[in-house]
Design a protein around this motif. Structure first.
Motif, PDB file in Angstrom:
ATOM      1  N   LEU B  53     -41.019 -32.147 -31.074  1.00 57.68           N
ATOM      2  CA  LEU B  53     -40.526 -32.078 -32.450  1.00 57.68           C
ATOM      3  C   LEU B  53     -39.516 -33.204 -32.642  1.00 57.68           C
ATOM      4  CD1 LEU B  53     -39.351 -28.842 -34.279  1.00 57.68           C
ATOM      5  CD2 LEU B  53     -38.550 -31.094 -34.868  1.00 57.68           C
ATOM      6  N   VAL B  54     -39.875 -34.133 -33.509  1.00 51.99           N
ATOM      7  CA  VAL B  54     -38.967 -35.242 -33.803  1.00 51.99           C
ATOM      8  C   VAL B  54     -38.387 -35.046 -35.198  1.00 51.99           C
ATOM      9  CG1 VAL B  54     -38.858 -37.714 -34.326  1.00 51.99           C
ATOM     10  CG2 VAL B  54     -40.041 -36.919 -32.277  1.00 51.99           C
ATOM     11  N   ALA B  55     -37.084 -35.180 -35.302  1.00 57.43           N
ATOM     12  CA  ALA B  55     -36.444 -35.075 -36.617  1.00 57.43           C
ATOM     13  C   ALA B  55     -36.218 -36.460 -37.174  1.00 57.43           C
ATOM     14  CB  ALA B  55     -35.118 -34.335 -36.502  1.00 57.43           C
ATOM     15  N   THR B 213     -34.986 -34.311 -42.421  1.00 54.24           N
ATOM     16  CA  THR B 213     -33.767 -33.609 -42.794  1.00 54.24           C
ATOM     17  C   THR B 213     -32.680 -34.634 -43.068  1.00 54.24           C
ATOM     18  OG1 THR B 213     -32.070 -32.078 -42.049  1.00 54.24           O
ATOM     19  CG2 THR B 213     -33.159 -33.368 -40.372  1.00 54.24           C
ATOM     20  N   HIS B 214     -31.686 -34.260 -43.881  1.00 60.94           N
ATOM     21  CA  HIS B 214     -30.521 -35.115 -43.845  1.00 60.94           C
ATOM     22  C   HIS B 214     -29.294 -34.337 -43.367  1.00 60.94           C
ATOM     23  CE1 HIS B 214     -30.746 -34.420 -48.404  1.00 60.94           C
ATOM     24  NE2 HIS B 214     -29.861 -33.575 -47.941  1.00 60.94           N
ATOM     25  N   ASP B 215     -29.586 -33.227 -42.684  1.00 61.67           N
ATOM     26  CA  ASP B 215     -28.523 -32.414 -42.108  1.00 61.67           C
ATOM     27  C   ASP B 215     -28.494 -32.663 -40.596  1.00 61.67           C
ATOM     28  OD1 ASP B 215     -27.074 -30.443 -40.871  1.00 61.67           O
ATOM     29  OD2 ASP B 215     -27.621 -28.902 -42.337  1.00 61.67           O
ATOM     30  N   GLN B 216     -27.446 -33.326 -40.114  1.00 62.54           N
ATOM     31  CA  GLN B 216     -27.424 -33.716 -38.701  1.00 62.54           C
ATOM     32  C   GLN B 216     -27.364 -32.512 -37.766  1.00 62.54           C
ATOM     33  OE1 GLN B 216     -23.627 -35.011 -37.317  1.00 62.54           O
ATOM     34  NE2 GLN B 216     -23.023 -35.507 -39.409  1.00 62.54           N
ATOM     35  N   ASP B 224     -36.375 -32.205 -30.492  1.00 67.23           N
ATOM     36  CA  ASP B 224     -36.385 -32.731 -29.128  1.00 67.23           C
ATOM     37  C   ASP B 224     -35.823 -34.140 -29.135  1.00 67.23           C
ATOM     38  OD1 ASP B 224     -37.706 -30.486 -27.956  1.00 67.23           O
ATOM     39  OD2 ASP B 224     -39.508 -31.147 -29.012  1.00 67.23           O
ATOM     40  N   ARG B 225     -36.223 -34.887 -30.144  1.00 64.40           N
ATOM     41  CA  ARG B 225     -35.657 -36.223 -30.321  1.00 64.40           C
ATOM     42  C   ARG B 225     -35.353 -36.444 -31.789  1.00 64.40           C
ATOM     43  NH1 ARG B 225     -39.030 -40.909 -27.989  1.00 64.40           N
ATOM     44  NH2 ARG B 225     -40.793 -39.663 -28.725  1.00 64.40           N
ATOM     45  N   ILE B 226     -34.430 -37.339 -32.036  1.00 63.97           N
ATOM     46  CA  ILE B 226     -34.032 -37.634 -33.402  1.00 63.97           C
ATOM     47  C   ILE B 226     -34.281 -39.108 -33.669  1.00 63.97           C
ATOM     48  CG2 ILE B 226     -32.075 -37.770 -35.004  1.00 63.97           C
ATOM     49  CD1 ILE B 226     -30.811 -35.452 -33.498  1.00 63.97           C
ATOM     50  N   ALA B 227     -34.883 -39.392 -34.812  1.00 60.97           N
ATOM     51  CA  ALA B 227     -35.005 -40.780 -35.255  1.00 60.97           C
ATOM     52  C   ALA B 227     -34.072 -40.945 -36.445  1.00 60.97           C
ATOM     53  CB  ALA B 227     -36.439 -41.099 -35.654  1.00 60.97           C
ATOM     54  N   LEU B 237     -33.769 -44.103 -31.860  1.00 63.95           N
ATOM     55  CA  LEU B 237     -34.607 -42.961 -31.528  1.00 63.95           C
ATOM     56  C   LEU B 237     -34.141 -42.443 -30.185  1.00 63.95           C
ATOM     57  CD1 LEU B 237     -37.211 -41.230 -31.983  1.00 63.95           C
ATOM     58  CD2 LEU B 237     -38.440 -42.997 -30.752  1.00 63.95           C
ATOM     59  N   GLY B 238     -33.789 -41.176 -30.113  1.00 69.67           N
ATOM     60  CA  GLY B 238     -33.338 -40.665 -28.825  1.00 69.67           C
ATOM     61  C   GLY B 238     -33.084 -39.180 -28.896  1.00 69.67           C
ATOM     62  N   SER B 239     -32.715 -38.613 -27.740  1.00 74.85           N
ATOM     63  CA  SER B 239     -32.406 -37.190 -27.709  1.00 74.85           C
ATOM     64  C   SER B 239     -31.129 -36.959 -28.498  1.00 74.85           C
ATOM     65  CB  SER B 239     -32.225 -36.743 -26.266  1.00 74.85           C
ATOM     66  OG  SER B 239     -31.029 -37.298 -25.764  1.00 74.85           O
ATOM     67  N   PRO B 240     -30.902 -35.724 -28.957  1.00 71.19           N
ATOM     68  CA  PRO B 240     -29.672 -35.436 -29.701  1.00 71.19           C
ATOM     69  C   PRO B 240     -28.431 -35.883 -28.939  1.00 71.19           C
ATOM     70  CG  PRO B 240     -31.161 -33.584 -29.863  1.00 71.19           C
ATOM     71  CD  PRO B 240     -31.806 -34.565 -28.925  1.00 71.19           C
ATOM     72  N   VAL B 241     -28.409 -35.687 -27.622  1.00 69.77           N
ATOM     73  CA  VAL B 241     -27.234 -36.058 -26.831  1.00 69.77           C
ATOM     74  C   VAL B 241     -27.041 -37.569 -26.835  1.00 69.77           C
ATOM     75  CG1 VAL B 241     -26.265 -36.071 -24.512  1.00 69.77           C
ATOM     76  CG2 VAL B 241     -27.370 -34.006 -25.393  1.00 69.77           C
TER      77      VAL B 241
END
Ligand SMILES: Nc1ncnc2c1ncn2[C@@H]1O[C@H](COP(=O)(O)OP(=O)(O)OP(=O)(O)O)[C@@H](O)[C@H]1O
Ligand SMILES: [Mg+2]
Lengths: 288, 380
Positions: B53-55, B213-216, B224-227, B237-241
């Motif tokens: 799941l990529v956000a 989303t625009h909610d961090q 799983d990852r955020i772009a 592009l990377g993991s939330p951490v």
């Protein structure tokens, strides 16, 4: 709290005021619609043209004569044809309108409304020029070699439906465009993403959700096509007889007012039956 | 019809073991889109692994919805390719893409019941009534909405409509699930429930998913990852951490969480990192990523919770004037001004009993675990 209490306390007074506001129009209706209607109903029960004797003769004569039954049928048919023709042309145009940019939409609205800026009489005579034996359509067809002899379009049902379609088009389009523009694009997209083809999306989503607009348009078109005295008599001529022309002929030429009254009431019922059929359809369009 | 179904969906036969289905990766290759002027989506390359799941996170107007609509096939991109598995799908119309999509406003068909909504995609595929009824019941159970089959959408609450929208999208056993701001219309408590619900379903159906989303916080908690996107481009592009702790650009740094930006200059580059002299008076040695030369002007980004307050001066502490302190939950947020005039926020754990401290002078230092980020300062 206190405002709400005050509002409830005031509501009977307010109701009375609202009721009185409707009085002028109500009175106008009573004087100019209800009363003439009752007089018309009364006259229809005279048995003879001189209005000397009461009886059902006029009604019986009208409803047993195949000629007059055909006039009713033709009038209904004309209304249905006009509705069908405007529908077939209006839906694709409404879809195009929906997809257009706001500026293009303003241009389209202007083009659609333009016919309303000229009188029906002028538009009807313009159609004579178009439909005549030496008219635009025939000259084009003959020029293209599609027909050797000019087609007879004037004084035919086809010609009349053609003209009425153009003349009544704005009545169909305006309510349809309004509702089409409000339709949520996401619903269409959702349908497509779920696997529905464009046609399926049209019939399952767009059509049911725009049906209220279509019913409003169809009602207007049906009512005005069946009562379009000018277009019917100018383009249809003497060969095609519809209820409005029959009423005119009976009341102003033959002076058989009881018979004209029967024809008038019949026209009223004809239009009403069409409108009722359409609003019955509308019950399936309860969308929200 | 049956042939293509089997071809696209080898698992159709084993409907009840949807979890066994191998999730397919979704690849965007140089996707670019222009509505006429400028680029709404600018050369986006992104690989979403099977079952991931990529956000897509970014400010309003950065092209998130546009990108989603390109994947769904509602608009065809100016350039680039969209690939599911190893098959480009750009030539397929939206109804042949086998993509489930949940809209921000749910877009349930208002003239159909819940059951008809869920069955819609199955009917479009020509499934028999029996199959439709069975799947509708199954999907209603999956989203815990049994008993609502005959309701109209307007008779449902926002959260319930959301569940039906999910059930409708999942009923066609999509290969990819797209969610456009799925929680925007829900209130806070319901949001958390639905986030967990979506995560559960996405796992259960082994779906490859993209969520806009625009909610961090939302992105942090379920992706799983955020772009992170900005002006049509993917900034990072990377993991939330990774996104939170090692923002690649100043934009990402400022967009995610809150941070203090301190101006400074690289004094020396050593084996243990960069020695940075801050304009506000302290010298920090930072093991940050990036490549800077000695003398380069930089911005140091420190999260409020990565700073501590001390009473005595030291070379690695910067003097600050405390203005205001606010207790927020378990933390005490100090609003302070550094010597250079920069505004600084410092979050320290709140000692029980202590509410706030008055204004005064103090010294701010890095917390032991702190990993500030370094960015090149705009040359001024
Ligand atoms: N149909 C359209 N025609 C022209 N420009 C558009 C259209 N749709 C979007 N845009 C423009 O494209 C850019 C990206 O829009 P998009 O809707 O993808 O943004 P978004 O990231 O989803 O924003 P939000 O968070 O507000 O939903 C914006 O600048 C927008 O103005
Ligand atoms: Mg958007």
């Amino acid at each position: 709290m206190s405002a709400a209490a005050a509002a409830t306390g005031a509501s009977p007074v307010r109701d009375a005021v609202e009721w009185r506001l409707a009085a002028p129009l109500g009175l106008t209706y009573v004087v100019f619609f209800a009363a003439p209607f009752l007089i018309l109903l009364g006259i229809s029960f005279y048995a003879d043209a001189e209005q000397t004797r009461l009886g059902f003769d006029s009604w019986l004569k009208f409803y047993t004569d195949a000629f007059y039954l055909k006039v009713i049928f033709d009038t209904l048919k004309l209304g249905v044809f006009a509705v069908v023709a405007t529908t077939i042309l209006a839906y694709p145009l409404a879809l195009v309108f929906r997809a257009s940019s706001p500026r293009m939409q303003r241009v389209l609205i202007f083009i659609i409304l333009m016919p309303l800026l000229t009188s029906v009489v002028i538009r009807t005579f313009a159609w004579i020029v178009i439909l005549a034996r030496e008219g635009v359509i025939n000259q084009t067809l003959m020029g293209l070699g599609l027909t050797a002899t000019p087609l007879n379009l004037l004084q035919t049902e086809l010609g009349l439906v053609l003209a009425l379609t153009q003349i009544e088009m704005p009545l169909m389009l305006l309510p349809l465009l309004a509702i089409m523009n409000q339709l949520d694009q996401n619903l269409i997209d959702a349908s497509r993403a779920l696997g529905a083809s464009k046609w399926r999306t049209f019939f399952r989503v767009i059509l049911p959700l725009t049906l209220p607009g279509w019913i409003a348009g169809a009602t207007l078109v049906f009512a005005s096509a069946t009562t379009a005295f000018i277009s019917q008599s100018v383009i249809g001529g003497a060969r095609l007889v519809y209820l409005p022309a029959l009423i005119w002929q009976q009341s102003m030429v033959v002076y058989n007012w009881p018979f004209a009254a029967v024809a008038s009431l019949t026209l009223l019922f004809t239009v009403l039956s069409g409108i009722m059929a359409l609003s019955w359809l509308g019950r399936f369009a309860r969308t929200t | 019809m049956g042939r293509t179904k089997a071809e696209i969906h080898p698992s159709m036969a084993s409907q009840h073991t949807a979890t066994a289905q191998a999730a397919q990766p979704l690849t965007l290759d140089g996707v670019t889109h222009s509505y006429g002027t400028g680029f709404a989506v600018d050369n986006v390359t992104l690989e979403v692994k099977g079952g991931e799941l990529v956000a897509l996170l970014g400010p309003s107007g950065c092209g998130k919805t546009t990108l989603l609509r390109i994947v769904a096939g509602f608009i065809s991109q100016t350039n680039g390719k969209v690939i599911i598995g190893d098959r480009p799908i750009d030539v397929l119309p939206p109804n042949r893409r086998e993509i489930g999509i949940v809209f921000q406003n749910y877009a349930l068909f208002p003239h159909m019941t819940v059951a008809e909504n869920i069955a819609y995609g199955l009917a479009a595929r020509g499934e028999s009534r029996a199959v439709q009824a069975e799947r509708v019941a199954e999907m209603l159970a999956t989203v815990r909405m049994e008993g609502f089959a005959d309701r109209k959408p307007r008779q449902l609450s926002g959260g319930q409509q959301q569940r039906v929208a999910l059930a409708r999208a999942l009923a066609i056993r999509p290969r990819i699930l797209l969610l456009d701001e799925p929680f925007a219309a829900l209130d806070k408590n319901l949001r958390l429930d639905m986030q967990i619900e979506i995560k559960r379903l996405q796992r259960q159906f082994a779906l490859t998913a993209i969520m806009v989303t625009h909610d961090q916080d939302e992105a942090m908690s379920i992706a799983d990852r955020i772009a992170v996107m900005s002006h049509g481009k993917i900034e990072q592009l990377g993991s939330p951490v990774e996104i939170y702790d090692e923002p690649a650009t100043l934009f990402v740094n400022n967009f995610i969480g809150s941070s203090n930006l301190l101006k400074g200059r690289v004094e020396a580059v050593g084996s243990d990192g960069y020695r940075v002299a801050l304009e506000s008076g302290a010298v920090w040695t930072l093991a940050a990523k990036g490549r800077f030369e000695a003398g380069a002007p930089v911005l140091v980004s420190v999260r409020p919770e990565q700073m501590v307050l001390a009473d005595e001066a030291a070379p690695d502490r910067l003097p600050v004037a405390l203005k205001l302190s606010l207790p927020i939950g378990g933390a005490l947020i100090h609003d302070a001004t550094a010597a250079g005039g920069e505004d600084i926020k410092i979050a320290v754990p709140r000692r029980p009993g202590a509410l706030s401290t008055g204004p005064g002078a103090a010294f701010a230092a890095l917390a032991p675990h702190a990993r500030p980020s370094l960015f090149p300062a705009a040359s001024s």
